[in-house]
Design a protein around this motif. Structure first.
Motif, PDB file in Angstrom:
ATOM      1  N   UNK A 115       0.840  -1.200   0.000  1.00 28.42           N
ATOM      2  CA  UNK A 115       0.000   0.000   0.000  1.00 28.42           C
ATOM      3  C   UNK A 115       0.873   1.248   0.000  1.00 28.42           C
ATOM      4  N   UNK A 116       0.714   2.082  -1.041  1.00 34.01           N
ATOM      5  CA  UNK A 116       1.491   3.316  -1.150  1.00 34.01           C
ATOM      6  C   UNK A 116       0.876   4.402  -0.276  1.00 34.01           C
ATOM      7  N   UNK A 117       1.723   5.288   0.229  1.00 31.51           N
ATOM      8  CA  UNK A 117       1.248   6.407   1.029  1.00 31.51           C
ATOM      9  C   UNK A 117       0.597   7.474   0.161  1.00 31.51           C
ATOM     10  N   UNK A 118       0.168   8.556   0.816  1.00 38.75           N
ATOM     11  CA  UNK A 118      -0.430   9.683   0.092  1.00 38.75           C
ATOM     12  C   UNK A 118      -0.220  10.935   0.933  1.00 38.75           C
ATOM     13  N   UNK A 119      -0.060  12.082   0.269  1.00 37.66           N
ATOM     14  CA  UNK A 119       0.090  13.344   1.000  1.00 37.66           C
ATOM     15  C   UNK A 119      -0.980  14.337   0.572  1.00 37.66           C
ATOM     16  N   UNK A 169      -5.280  10.950  -0.248  1.00 38.09           N
ATOM     17  CA  UNK A 169      -5.751  12.129   0.472  1.00 38.09           C
ATOM     18  C   UNK A 169      -6.152  13.191  -0.540  1.00 38.09           C
ATOM     19  N   UNK A 170      -7.248  13.915  -0.271  1.00 41.04           N
ATOM     20  CA  UNK A 170      -7.683  14.948  -1.205  1.00 41.04           C
ATOM     21  C   UNK A 170      -8.649  15.899  -0.515  1.00 41.04           C
ATOM     22  N   UNK A 171      -8.954  16.985  -1.181  1.00 44.04           N
ATOM     23  CA  UNK A 171      -9.960  17.939  -0.735  1.00 44.04           C
ATOM     24  C   UNK A 171     -10.899  18.208  -1.887  1.00 44.04           C
ATOM     25  N   UNK A 172     -12.206  18.098  -1.613  1.00 45.09           N
ATOM     26  CA  UNK A 172     -13.184  18.471  -2.630  1.00 45.09           C
ATOM     27  C   UNK A 172     -13.123  19.986  -2.824  1.00 45.09           C
ATOM     28  N   UNK A 173     -13.421  20.452  -4.040  1.00 43.03           N
ATOM     29  CA  UNK A 173     -13.403  21.893  -4.304  1.00 43.03           C
ATOM     30  C   UNK A 173     -14.423  22.633  -3.442  1.00 43.03           C
ATOM     31  N   UNK A 178     -10.071  17.808   4.964  1.00 44.36           N
ATOM     32  CA  UNK A 178      -9.309  16.732   4.332  1.00 44.36           C
ATOM     33  C   UNK A 178     -10.102  15.437   4.291  1.00 44.36           C
ATOM     34  N   UNK A 179     -10.095  14.800   3.134  1.00 48.91           N
ATOM     35  CA  UNK A 179     -10.789  13.529   2.930  1.00 48.91           C
ATOM     36  C   UNK A 179      -9.762  12.478   2.519  1.00 48.91           C
ATOM     37  N   UNK A 180     -10.093  11.229   2.795  1.00 53.90           N
ATOM     38  CA  UNK A 180      -9.231  10.131   2.377  1.00 53.90           C
ATOM     39  C   UNK A 180     -10.072   9.092   1.650  1.00 53.90           C
ATOM     40  N   UNK A 181      -9.627   8.731   0.453  1.00 55.94           N
ATOM     41  CA  UNK A 181     -10.206   7.584  -0.247  1.00 55.94           C
ATOM     42  C   UNK A 181      -9.276   6.401  -0.038  1.00 55.94           C
ATOM     43  N   UNK A 182      -9.838   5.280   0.363  1.00 54.48           N
ATOM     44  CA  UNK A 182      -9.037   4.081   0.616  1.00 54.48           C
ATOM     45  C   UNK A 182      -9.659   2.895  -0.100  1.00 54.48           C
TER      46      UNK A 182
END
Length: 326
Positions: A115-119, A169-173, A178-182
């Motif tokens: 599993x790769x990380x995310x920033x 990890x991402x942010x909706x416009x 902060x949100x995380x999709x896994x």
């Protein structure tokens, strides 16, 4: 009669010299010289190679993972710094400024999986890092560079999704939260609200482990691939609910990586069948099947100038110029 379809193009060029399978790729736009980004590759032998796309040669080699496979590479927007994740349970933060190639800091990881990380970094001094957590089904969120633990995201009561296989990890416009999709071992994709430490929504996208996903934060729409013969396209609505929009059947099983191009016009998948597939993101219309590699394609990456790189178990990195941005 309709014109026959055009044959797929050949690579613009090929990079050789990793001497082992290529498992991670990332374009470094900040360090570009005369308009050419650098390409970073991570190998099965634990080395990170920094490639000049002008000379098509390695300009530096980073050895920080004790011969263990490098699975993820990511540069930081606030300067010439690089994150590399290896199967040695270590995530290294490298200083690449002014020709330096030194490890500034490292994070001990709890999980040896792929599993790769995310920033999530918006150019601020502080940024969020998501990595596999202590428990087999947990995701750890850290604030960097202080390495402060923000939270550990554990599946809701009764849910048994298995190990997290891919993170974004991402942010909706529409919201700064902060949100995380896994993507998980059981084929499900979950959307986490990191601040509230809760699952907003979970959908069963696949019958096999989710191997790769990417999200278009502008359209609040994403795509995932798995060990099976299908891609799933899903969306996130204003209530943070995931919905499967469509599935796209593939000829052969196994997707190792998926990337949407920065201009959100096309996407590319890395296939276990040695092929890179390119689709129109808006409609999922197949555009090309790139057949160059002789082993599993483990990773794909897009540059801001539309170049596409693919890394394979055949020790080669192919560079493609496809559908240039208009």
């Amino acid at each position: 009669m309709a014109d026959p379809p055009l044959p797929p193009p050949d690579p613009q060029f090929v990079l050789r010299g990793t001497q082992s399978a290529v498992h991670a790729l990332h374009f470094c736009e900040e360090a570009q010289g005369q308009g050419h980004p650098l390409l970073l590759s991570g190998s099965l032998r634990g080395l990170v190679h920094i490639w000049s796309l002008q000379t098509r040669r390695v300009v530096a080699t980073l050895d920080g993972h004790g011969g263990q496979c490098v699975t993820w590479l990511q540069t930081l927007p606030q300067g010439p710094q690089l994150l590399s994740q290896g199967r040695d349970l270590k995530l290294c933060l490298w200083d690449l400024a002014e020709g330096r190639n030194t490890i500034m800091d490292s994070v001990h990881l709890e999980s040896v999986g792929f599993c790769r990380g995310s920033i999530l970094a918006g150019g601020q001094p502080r940024w969020l890092l998501a990595v596999p957590g202590n428990g087999s089904d947990e995701v750890q969120i850290l604030e960097m560079p202080s390495k402060t633990s923000v939270c550990s995201l554990k599946p809701e009561a009764g849910a048994r999704p298995g190990m997290p296989m891919c993170l974004q990890l991402w942010q909706a416009d529409s919201s700064p939260r902060p949100l995380l999709l896994a993507g998980y071992e059981d084929g499900s994709v979950a959307l986490w609200d990191v601040s509230a430490q809760k699952v907003c929504s979970r959908i069963a996208c696949h019958t096999e482990p989710v191997m790769g996903l990417d999200v278009d934060s502008q359209k609040a729409r994403g795509i995932s691939g798995s060990a099976e013969k299908a891609l799933a396209v899903w969306s996130v609505d204003e209530r943070q609910t995931l919905q499967v929009r469509r599935t796209h059947q593939l000829t052969n099983p196994g997707i190792a990586d998926i990337k949407i191009r920065p201009d959100r016009k096309i996407l590319a998948t890395a296939g276990w069948d040695h092929r890179v597939r390119v689709f129109l993101w808006k409609t999922m219309k197949p555009l090309a099947v790139l057949t160059f590699h002789s082993s599993t394609v483990h990773c794909v990456a897009f540059a801001a100038n539309s170049l596409l790189a693919a890394g394979s178990g055949d020790h080669r990195i192919s560079i493609w110029s496809l559908y240039p941005r208009t």
